[in-house]
Design a protein around this motif. Structure first.
Motif, PDB file in Angstrom:
ATOM      1  N   VAL A 124       0.840  -1.201   0.000  1.00 52.77           N
ATOM      2  CA  VAL A 124       0.000   0.000   0.000  1.00 52.77           C
ATOM      3  C   VAL A 124       0.874   1.250   0.000  1.00 52.77           C
ATOM      4  N   GLN A 125       1.926   1.243   0.830  1.00 52.26           N
ATOM      5  CA  GLN A 125       2.793   2.414   0.925  1.00 52.26           C
ATOM      6  C   GLN A 125       3.464   2.732  -0.404  1.00 52.26           C
ATOM      7  N   PHE A 126       3.924   1.694  -1.105  1.00 55.94           N
ATOM      8  CA  PHE A 126       4.599   1.911  -2.382  1.00 55.94           C
ATOM      9  C   PHE A 126       3.616   2.160  -3.526  1.00 55.94           C
ATOM     10  N   HIS A 127       2.330   2.229  -3.205  1.00 53.13           N
ATOM     11  CA  HIS A 127       1.305   2.638  -4.169  1.00 53.13           C
ATOM     12  C   HIS A 127       0.942   4.110  -4.024  1.00 53.13           C
ATOM     13  N   LEU A 128       1.403   4.759  -2.975  1.00 52.11           N
ATOM     14  CA  LEU A 128       0.898   6.087  -2.646  1.00 52.11           C
ATOM     15  C   LEU A 128       1.853   7.197  -3.071  1.00 52.11           C
ATOM     16  N   ALA A 129       1.278   8.310  -3.480  1.00 55.04           N
ATOM     17  CA  ALA A 129       2.050   9.501  -3.844  1.00 55.04           C
ATOM     18  C   ALA A 129       2.339  10.310  -2.586  1.00 55.04           C
ATOM     19  N   VAL A 130       3.219   9.781  -1.749  1.00 56.00           N
ATOM     20  CA  VAL A 130       3.589  10.381  -0.466  1.00 56.00           C
ATOM     21  C   VAL A 130       5.108  10.273  -0.305  1.00 56.00           C
ATOM     22  N   PRO A 131       5.704  10.940   0.686  1.00 59.09           N
ATOM     23  CA  PRO A 131       7.167  10.917   0.806  1.00 59.09           C
ATOM     24  C   PRO A 131       7.742   9.636   1.386  1.00 59.09           C
ATOM     25  N   ASP A 132       6.931   8.822   2.052  1.00 63.67           N
ATOM     26  CA  ASP A 132       7.457   7.670   2.783  1.00 63.67           C
ATOM     27  C   ASP A 132       8.185   6.642   1.910  1.00 63.67           C
ATOM     28  N   PRO A 133       7.722   6.325   0.690  1.00 61.47           N
ATOM     29  CA  PRO A 133       8.491   5.379  -0.129  1.00 61.47           C
ATOM     30  C   PRO A 133       9.924   5.827  -0.372  1.00 61.47           C
ATOM     31  N   TYR A 134      10.126   7.125  -0.526  1.00 60.20           N
ATOM     32  CA  TYR A 134      11.469   7.662  -0.768  1.00 60.20           C
ATOM     33  C   TYR A 134      12.309   7.592   0.508  1.00 60.20           C
ATOM     34  N   LEU A 135      11.688   7.895   1.641  1.00 66.19           N
ATOM     35  CA  LEU A 135      12.389   7.783   2.919  1.00 66.19           C
ATOM     36  C   LEU A 135      12.812   6.339   3.168  1.00 66.19           C
ATOM     37  N   ILE A 136      11.903   5.395   2.953  1.00 64.03           N
ATOM     38  CA  ILE A 136      12.203   3.985   3.198  1.00 64.03           C
ATOM     39  C   ILE A 136      13.370   3.529   2.332  1.00 64.03           C
ATOM     40  N   PHE A 137      13.321   3.845   1.031  1.00 67.34           N
ATOM     41  CA  PHE A 137      14.389   3.372   0.144  1.00 67.34           C
ATOM     42  C   PHE A 137      15.733   3.995   0.497  1.00 67.34           C
ATOM     43  N   PHE A 138      15.791   5.310   0.626  1.00 59.52           N
ATOM     44  CA  PHE A 138      17.087   5.949   0.828  1.00 59.52           C
ATOM     45  C   PHE A 138      17.677   5.628   2.201  1.00 59.52           C
ATOM     46  N   MET A 139      16.840   5.460   3.217  1.00 59.32           N
ATOM     47  CA  MET A 139      17.379   5.060   4.516  1.00 59.32           C
ATOM     48  C   MET A 139      17.863   3.615   4.474  1.00 59.32           C
ATOM     49  N   THR A 140      17.146   2.749   3.774  1.00 62.62           N
ATOM     50  CA  THR A 140      17.592   1.365   3.631  1.00 62.62           C
ATOM     51  C   THR A 140      18.915   1.305   2.882  1.00 62.62           C
ATOM     52  N   LEU A 141      19.000   2.021   1.763  1.00 64.44           N
ATOM     53  CA  LEU A 141      20.242   2.062   0.997  1.00 64.44           C
ATOM     54  C   LEU A 141      21.385   2.629   1.836  1.00 64.44           C
ATOM     55  N   GLY A 142      21.126   3.727   2.526  1.00 64.93           N
ATOM     56  CA  GLY A 142      22.171   4.367   3.311  1.00 64.93           C
ATOM     57  C   GLY A 142      22.668   3.493   4.444  1.00 64.93           C
ATOM     58  N   TRP A 143      21.747   2.930   5.203  1.00 67.51           N
ATOM     59  CA  TRP A 143      22.151   2.131   6.358  1.00 67.51           C
ATOM     60  C   TRP A 143      22.860   0.846   5.945  1.00 67.51           C
ATOM     61  N   LEU A 144      22.390   0.192   4.889  1.00 68.80           N
ATOM     62  CA  LEU A 144      23.059  -1.030   4.435  1.00 68.80           C
ATOM     63  C   LEU A 144      24.433  -0.709   3.845  1.00 68.80           C
ATOM     64  N   SER A 145      24.566   0.447   3.211  1.00 67.68           N
ATOM     65  CA  SER A 145      25.878   0.864   2.707  1.00 67.68           C
ATOM     66  C   SER A 145      26.846   1.098   3.864  1.00 67.68           C
ATOM     67  N   PHE A 146      26.338   1.672   4.950  1.00 69.69           N
ATOM     68  CA  PHE A 146      27.187   1.923   6.115  1.00 69.69           C
ATOM     69  C   PHE A 146      27.736   0.618   6.688  1.00 69.69           C
ATOM     70  N   ILE A 147      26.860  -0.341   6.950  1.00 68.38           N
ATOM     71  CA  ILE A 147      27.331  -1.563   7.598  1.00 68.38           C
ATOM     72  C   ILE A 147      28.206  -2.382   6.652  1.00 68.38           C
TER      73      ILE A 147
END
Length: 522
Positions: A124-147
């Motif tokens: 549902v979240q990745f169906h919506l025109a809201v900022p959360d999909p972008y937050l989820i992806f970039f935080m996931t990418l950033g944190w996994l890149s860090f570790i």
């Protein structure tokens, strides 16, 4: 290309793009975010967000930029507003698989990907025109890149971390910095490695500079253009106040974030009691597992104390929860040290919950006056207990793999039915869709809004709606116009008792208290 990765990306694409063009922009957050992006697109503005020509201070601009790109490709449509949200979902599955495969094992990565694409809440979240999909992806990418950089000594990946957190900050603000700072700090203390030498290895100064180069230009520009108004309202009203007090009727309850995260990954989250015991032991000797556990915990605990909460708030924790569950299932298959009876009990508990879901949906639809006749849609949800029962049978046969595949297949089939059949029928009953027939018949008649009205009208008309705040101002407008429509809420009609207005449509907002009313002067 790796067949497991191809399968996961195909499933993610099918699930996250399912009918994103076929339902209206109606949900409150979607309507305001898509409407704001539309106005910026129409003005060619990259700096100042507005909704109905008023300054919108709720969120930074990253998702508006992606929606503007969508509008430039396919026009101002629901598809244009949502397509890049779906892309963020597919990319989230991709980075989880790639990093998890490198840091643990391909089987664990595949399980984690299966868990993500099976989540109704994420879909549902990745169906919506809201900022959360972008937050989820970039935080996931950033944190996994860090570790990955930390464990594998690939220090250039720290730059991806800083850049991704900067983009997450442009998606939703300082919460990305707060979470990332807490995560890194707690992780380094847990590793007993909070040292100056370590901070230098993290490229702290270079990374901070990269972060500021990405983030500051827009924040400075919007501050200058709005004379500080956007910055003041965003940081104090929409960040500090949201955490310390309930806003917009979105109050929570203690540990609401825990319930949300568990619900997000059903049915797999029902196996977390056994997984937690294993993870607690493994995280002491595996830095990647420890990092993912801390990442999940930081987000969940933070929002456990927030006075304002929505289901989307703790979702940055969900990919890391999925990784931990994927690791657990891989560990069970590899070492088999968990008693199978306990897994069966977990599956049985989920089956009982799943049996209750169709009844809960039926009662929820019955409670909505304009959806009572759609209560039969609850039958679609019977698929969930059927899948849960089939998975339990295979768990009883000690075939964990087949049980997990059944859970995933059930979820994907259900999501297809939900997005292509069940939800569109509900969406057609929203008051904006129901009332637009009046406007379509008389496109020459102007429309005004009186006080509060459904924000989805802005996106539907693809232009601002003149908002009138007082009965006197509306009276003056009526004297100057022979015919016009008024969109408002039923609670405001009493204020207009002395005017010659006729109610031409009335309908309750879906799953909300307000009743939308359309008036026309006689």
């Amino acid at each position: 290309m790796n067949k497991n990765l191809v399968l996961l990306l195909a499933l993610a694409a099918v699930v996250y793009t399912a009918n994103i063009w076929g339902t209206s922009i109606y949900i409150l957050d979607e309507a305001k975010n898509a409407g704001c992006a539309m106005e910026m697109y129409q003005r060619g503005d990259w700096v100042v967000p507005t909704f109905n020509e008023a300054l919108r201070t709720d969120k930074p601009p990253l998702h508006y930029y992606f929606m503007k790109a969508g509008f430039s490709i396919v026009g101002i449509t629901p598809f244009g507003a949502r397509i890049f949200s779906s892309v963020m979902g597919i990319l989230t599955v991709l980075v989880v698989f790639l990093f998890c495969r490198t840091m643990i094992h391909e089987d664990a990565a595949f399980y984690a990907g299966m868990i993500l694409v099976s989540s109704l809440q994420l879909a549902v979240q990745f169906h919506l025109a809201v900022p959360d999909p972008y937050l989820i992806f970039f935080m996931t990418l950033g944190w996994l890149s860090f570790i990955y950089a930390y464990v594998e000594k690939k220090h250039n990946y720290y730059y991806i971390f800083y850049a991704a957190i900067a983009l997450a900050t442009l998606a939703k603000g300082p919460v990305a910095v707060i979470f990332s700072g807490l995560l890194v700090l707690i992780f380094l203390f847990a590793q007993r490695n909070f040292k100056w030498k370590t901070l230098m290895q993290l490229k702290l100064f270079q990374g901070t500079l990269l972060f500021l180069v990405i983030v500051l230009p827009w924040y400075i520009a919007v501050g200058v253009e709005t004379q500080g108004a956007w910055l003041e309202q965003f940081f104090f009203k929409h960040n500090v106040n949201r955490f310390t007090s309930s806003m917009e009727g979105h109050g929570g309850f203690p540990l609401a974030s825990v319930v949300i995260v568990i619900g997000a990954l059903m049915p797999f989250s029902f196996f977390f009691p056994q997984a937690l015991r294993m993870i607690w032991k493994e995280q002491r000797k595996d830095a990647f597992v420890q990092f993912c556990f801390i990442a999940m915990t930081v987000v969940v605990i933070f929002f456990a104390f927030s006075r304002t909460i929505l289901p989307s708030y703790p979702e940055p924790a969900v990919p890391f929860f999925a990784i931990l569950l994927g690791y657990f299932f891989y560990w069970v298959q590899k070492k088999g040290k968990v008693k199978r009876l306990k897994l069966r009990i977990n599956a049985l508990v989920y089956l009982i919950i799943a049996l209750a879901i169709p009844f809960g949906v039926w009662f929820a639809l019955q409670a909505e006056s304009n959806l009572k006749d759609l209560s039969s849609l609850a039958v679609y949800f019977v698929l969930l207990p059927l899948g849960a029962g089939a998975a339990l049978v295979y768990l009883w046969k000690k075939d964990l793999d087949t049980a997990l595949y059944i859970y995933t297949l059930t979820a994907v089939v259900f999501l297809m039915i939900f997005f292509y059949s069940a939800f569109p029928e509900i969406d057609e009953r929203n008051p904006v869709t129901q009332s637009v027939a009046h406007f379509n018949q008389h496109t020459e008649i102007p429309v005004v809004g009186y006080k509060d009205f459904n924000p989805a009208y802005i996106f539907y008309f693809q232009k601002p709606v003149n908002k009138i705040e007082t009965p006197a101002a509306l009276h003056d407008y009526a004297n100057a116009h022979d015919q016009f429509y008024i969109v408002t809420q039923k609670r405001h009609i009493a204020e207009l008792a002395g005017e010659n207005f006729q109610v031409v449509y009335e309908g309750k907002d879906l799953f909300e208290r307000p009743v939308t009313v359309l008036l026309k002067n006689r």
